[in-house]
Design a protein around this motif. Structure first.
Motif, mmCIF file in Angstrom:
data_model
loop_
_atom_site.group_PDB
_atom_site.id
_atom_site.type_symbol
_atom_site.label_atom_id
_atom_site.label_comp_id
_atom_site.label_asym_id
_atom_site.label_seq_id
_atom_site.Cartn_x
_atom_site.Cartn_y
_atom_site.Cartn_z
ATOM 1 N N ALA A 178 -40.821 34.737 10.593
ATOM 2 C CA ALA A 178 -39.930 33.629 10.233
ATOM 3 C C ALA A 178 -40.080 33.286 8.754
ATOM 4 C CB ALA A 178 -40.232 32.408 11.103
ATOM 5 N N GLY A 179 -41.303 33.283 8.258
ATOM 6 C CA GLY A 179 -41.544 32.996 6.848
ATOM 7 C C GLY A 179 -40.861 33.997 5.933
ATOM 8 N N ILE A 180 -40.883 35.255 6.306
ATOM 9 C CA ILE A 180 -40.217 36.292 5.499
ATOM 10 C C ILE A 180 -38.706 36.060 5.489
ATOM 11 C CG2 ILE A 180 -39.678 38.762 5.410
ATOM 12 C CD1 ILE A 180 -42.629 39.167 6.460
ATOM 13 N N LEU A 181 -38.148 35.738 6.647
ATOM 14 C CA LEU A 181 -36.709 35.449 6.712
ATOM 15 C C LEU A 181 -36.350 34.261 5.826
ATOM 16 C CD1 LEU A 181 -36.078 35.831 10.550
ATOM 17 C CD2 LEU A 181 -35.277 37.374 8.744
ATOM 18 N N LEU A 182 -37.208 33.245 5.827
ATOM 19 C CA LEU A 182 -36.905 32.040 5.044
ATOM 20 C C LEU A 182 -37.109 32.255 3.550
ATOM 21 C CD1 LEU A 182 -38.253 29.414 7.554
ATOM 22 C CD2 LEU A 182 -35.858 29.870 6.950
ATOM 23 N N LEU A 183 -38.043 33.112 3.165
ATOM 24 C CA LEU A 183 -38.162 33.475 1.743
ATOM 25 C C LEU A 183 -36.893 34.173 1.275
ATOM 26 C CD1 LEU A 183 -41.836 34.766 1.519
ATOM 27 C CD2 LEU A 183 -40.877 32.763 0.362
ATOM 28 N N ARG A 184 -36.398 35.064 2.102
ATOM 29 C CA ARG A 184 -35.142 35.760 1.793
ATOM 30 C C ARG A 184 -33.995 34.758 1.700
ATOM 31 N NH1 ARG A 184 -32.515 40.193 5.879
ATOM 32 N NH2 ARG A 184 -30.658 40.656 4.657
ATOM 33 N N ALA A 185 -33.939 33.831 2.658
ATOM 34 C CA ALA A 185 -32.879 32.821 2.659
ATOM 35 C C ALA A 185 -32.959 31.939 1.421
ATOM 36 C CB ALA A 185 -32.986 31.969 3.932
ATOM 37 N N GLN A 186 -34.165 31.531 1.035
ATOM 38 C CA GLN A 186 -34.289 30.655 -0.123
ATOM 39 C C GLN A 186 -33.870 31.366 -1.405
ATOM 40 O OE1 GLN A 186 -37.160 27.659 -0.253
ATOM 41 N NE2 GLN A 186 -37.515 27.829 -2.439
ATOM 42 N N GLY A 187 -34.258 32.615 -1.562
ATOM 43 C CA GLY A 187 -33.835 33.367 -2.744
ATOM 44 C C GLY A 187 -32.324 33.459 -2.841
ATOM 45 N N SER B 296 -31.214 25.924 3.829
ATOM 46 C CA SER B 296 -30.054 25.481 4.616
ATOM 47 C C SER B 296 -29.276 24.400 3.870
ATOM 48 C CB SER B 296 -30.488 25.011 6.010
ATOM 49 O OG SER B 296 -31.379 23.934 5.949
ATOM 50 N N ALA B 297 -29.980 23.468 3.248
ATOM 51 C CA ALA B 297 -29.303 22.386 2.518
ATOM 52 C C ALA B 297 -28.574 22.903 1.286
ATOM 53 C CB ALA B 297 -30.309 21.309 2.124
ATOM 54 N N PHE B 298 -29.169 23.835 0.554
ATOM 55 C CA PHE B 298 -28.508 24.390 -0.635
ATOM 56 C C PHE B 298 -27.179 25.041 -0.286
ATOM 57 C CE2 PHE B 298 -32.296 24.546 -3.551
ATOM 58 C CZ PHE B 298 -31.654 23.947 -4.615
ATOM 59 N N CYS B 299 -27.067 25.494 0.953
ATOM 60 C CA CYS B 299 -25.850 26.194 1.362
ATOM 61 C C CYS B 299 -24.944 25.343 2.253
ATOM 62 C CB CYS B 299 -26.238 27.497 2.058
ATOM 63 S SG CYS B 299 -26.978 28.676 0.901
ATOM 64 N N GLY B 300 -25.174 24.029 2.242
ATOM 65 C CA GLY B 300 -24.308 23.136 2.990
ATOM 66 C C GLY B 300 -24.543 23.137 4.480
ATOM 67 N N GLU B 301 -25.689 23.615 4.909
ATOM 68 C CA GLU B 301 -26.006 23.706 6.332
ATOM 69 C C GLU B 301 -27.270 22.920 6.663
ATOM 70 O OE1 GLU B 301 -24.220 25.149 8.684
ATOM 71 O OE2 GLU B 301 -22.719 26.077 7.392
ATOM 72 N N ALA B 302 -27.454 21.777 6.033
ATOM 73 C CA ALA B 302 -28.658 20.973 6.258
ATOM 74 C C ALA B 302 -28.841 20.619 7.725
ATOM 75 C CB ALA B 302 -28.622 19.703 5.407
ATOM 76 N N ARG B 303 -27.751 20.567 8.460
ATOM 77 C CA ARG B 303 -27.830 20.212 9.880
ATOM 78 C C ARG B 303 -28.712 21.176 10.676
ATOM 79 N NH1 ARG B 303 -24.948 23.956 12.357
ATOM 80 N NH2 ARG B 303 -23.323 25.019 11.219
ATOM 81 N N LEU B 304 -28.960 22.369 10.136
ATOM 82 C CA LEU B 304 -29.805 23.340 10.830
ATOM 83 C C LEU B 304 -31.269 22.911 10.837
ATOM 84 C CD1 LEU B 304 -28.344 26.679 9.423
ATOM 85 C CD2 LEU B 304 -27.913 25.649 11.675
ATOM 86 N N ALA C 166 -30.151 31.445 -1.362
ATOM 87 C CA ALA C 166 -29.588 30.100 -1.542
ATOM 88 C C ALA C 166 -29.681 29.658 -2.996
ATOM 89 C CB ALA C 166 -30.318 29.108 -0.635
ATOM 90 N N LEU C 167 -30.822 29.876 -3.619
ATOM 91 C CA LEU C 167 -30.990 29.472 -5.021
ATOM 92 C C LEU C 167 -30.065 30.253 -5.952
ATOM 93 C CD1 LEU C 167 -34.856 29.023 -5.154
ATOM 94 C CD2 LEU C 167 -33.121 27.222 -5.319
ATOM 95 N N ALA C 168 -29.694 31.457 -5.540
ATOM 96 C CA ALA C 168 -28.767 32.264 -6.338
ATOM 97 C C ALA C 168 -27.312 31.970 -5.986
ATOM 98 C CB ALA C 168 -29.068 33.748 -6.128
ATOM 99 N N GLY C 169 -27.073 31.069 -5.036
ATOM 100 C CA GLY C 169 -25.708 30.739 -4.644
ATOM 101 C C GLY C 169 -25.064 31.781 -3.755
ATOM 102 N N MET C 170 -25.865 32.643 -3.167
ATOM 103 C CA MET C 170 -25.366 33.698 -2.284
ATOM 104 C C MET C 170 -25.583 33.250 -0.834
ATOM 105 S SD MET C 170 -26.970 36.828 -4.520
ATOM 106 C CE MET C 170 -26.406 38.126 -3.459
ATOM 107 N N CYS C 171 -24.772 32.338 -0.380
ATOM 108 C CA CYS C 171 -25.025 31.617 0.875
ATOM 109 C C CYS C 171 -24.494 32.275 2.145
ATOM 110 C CB CYS C 171 -24.455 30.207 0.764
ATOM 111 S SG CYS C 171 -25.383 29.167 -0.377
ATOM 112 N N GLN C 172 -23.765 33.340 2.033
ATOM 113 C CA GLN C 172 -23.095 33.901 3.202
ATOM 114 C C GLN C 172 -24.052 34.168 4.364
ATOM 115 O OE1 GLN C 172 -20.732 37.344 2.343
ATOM 116 N NE2 GLN C 172 -20.006 37.543 4.439
ATOM 117 N N GLU C 173 -25.211 34.748 4.103
ATOM 118 C CA GLU C 173 -26.151 35.109 5.164
ATOM 119 C C GLU C 173 -27.183 34.022 5.459
ATOM 120 O OE1 GLU C 173 -27.932 39.058 4.709
ATOM 121 O OE2 GLU C 173 -26.431 39.404 3.143
ATOM 122 N N VAL C 174 -27.274 33.024 4.624
ATOM 123 C CA VAL C 174 -28.359 32.040 4.739
ATOM 124 C C VAL C 174 -28.378 31.324 6.091
ATOM 125 C CG1 VAL C 174 -29.301 29.904 3.766
ATOM 126 C CG2 VAL C 174 -28.670 31.803 2.260
#
Length: 170
Positions: free
Chosen positions: A32-41, A75-83, A43-51
């Motif tokens: 899960a941590g690896i998935l979230l590191l990928r998601a954060q990278g 999740s919040a950076f990509c407009g999905e804070a509800r997750l 999200a910070l780059a504005g590439m939210c499609q897969e986040v």
């Protein structure tokens, strides 16, 4: 932009290898941590499609406090804070003495959500709850984004300067 997307494709391959090696059945928290590191990278780059899918997959694997805290920002950076936000709020309510949740993860998740929804004043207010944890969080980066949204370039530049001046910073 294409160059960076190519680099992210390379990074995705490496993240996938790390995820596979973590063996989600044996080490769900690591996977899960690896998935979230990928998601954060991403999200910070504005590439939210897969986040959102990455955050959902991580939270399906593991519901530990560490994973829930790590799910907030991407999740919040990509407009999905509800997750993640309801999970963080529940953790904060159950454990009011939990500094990592109450002083770091929850305020910066709220601030990122506020920035996504163009509520920069509220984002700055949310960041105040973090106190002086700017060395171990995205606090100054978020502050810089809020100031940009307020069209306050000088304050944004000062916040971003603090981010780039950190040795070993984010």
């Amino acid at each position: 932009a294409r160059e960076y997307q190519g680099r992210y494709r390379e990074a995705d391959t490496l993240y996938q290898k790390a995820f596979d090696q973590a063996d989600p059945q044996k080490f769900p928290d690591v996977a899960a941590g690896i998935l979230l590191l990928r998601a954060q990278g991403k999200a910070l780059a504005g590439m939210c499609q897969e986040v959102p899918a990455l955050v959902k997959q991580a939270l399906k694997l593991d519901h530990s406090p560490v994973t829930i805290r790590a799910a907030g920002l991407p999740s919040a950076f990509c407009g999905e804070a509800r997750l993640a936000l309801p999970l963080l709020e529940n953790m904060a309510k159950k454990n009011p003495q939990d500094t990592l949740t109450n002083t770091l993860a929850l305020p910066q998740t709220r601030a990122a959500d506020d920035i996504f929804h163009h509520r920069p004043e509220q984002a700055l207010h949310d960041l105040e709850a973090m106190g002086n944890y700017n060395m171990i969080s995205q606090q100054e980066y978020l502050r810089g984004l809020a100031y940009l949204d307020l069209h306050n370039g000088a304050s944004a530049a000062e916040a971003f300067r603090k981010v780039t001046a950190r040795v070993g910073g984010h």
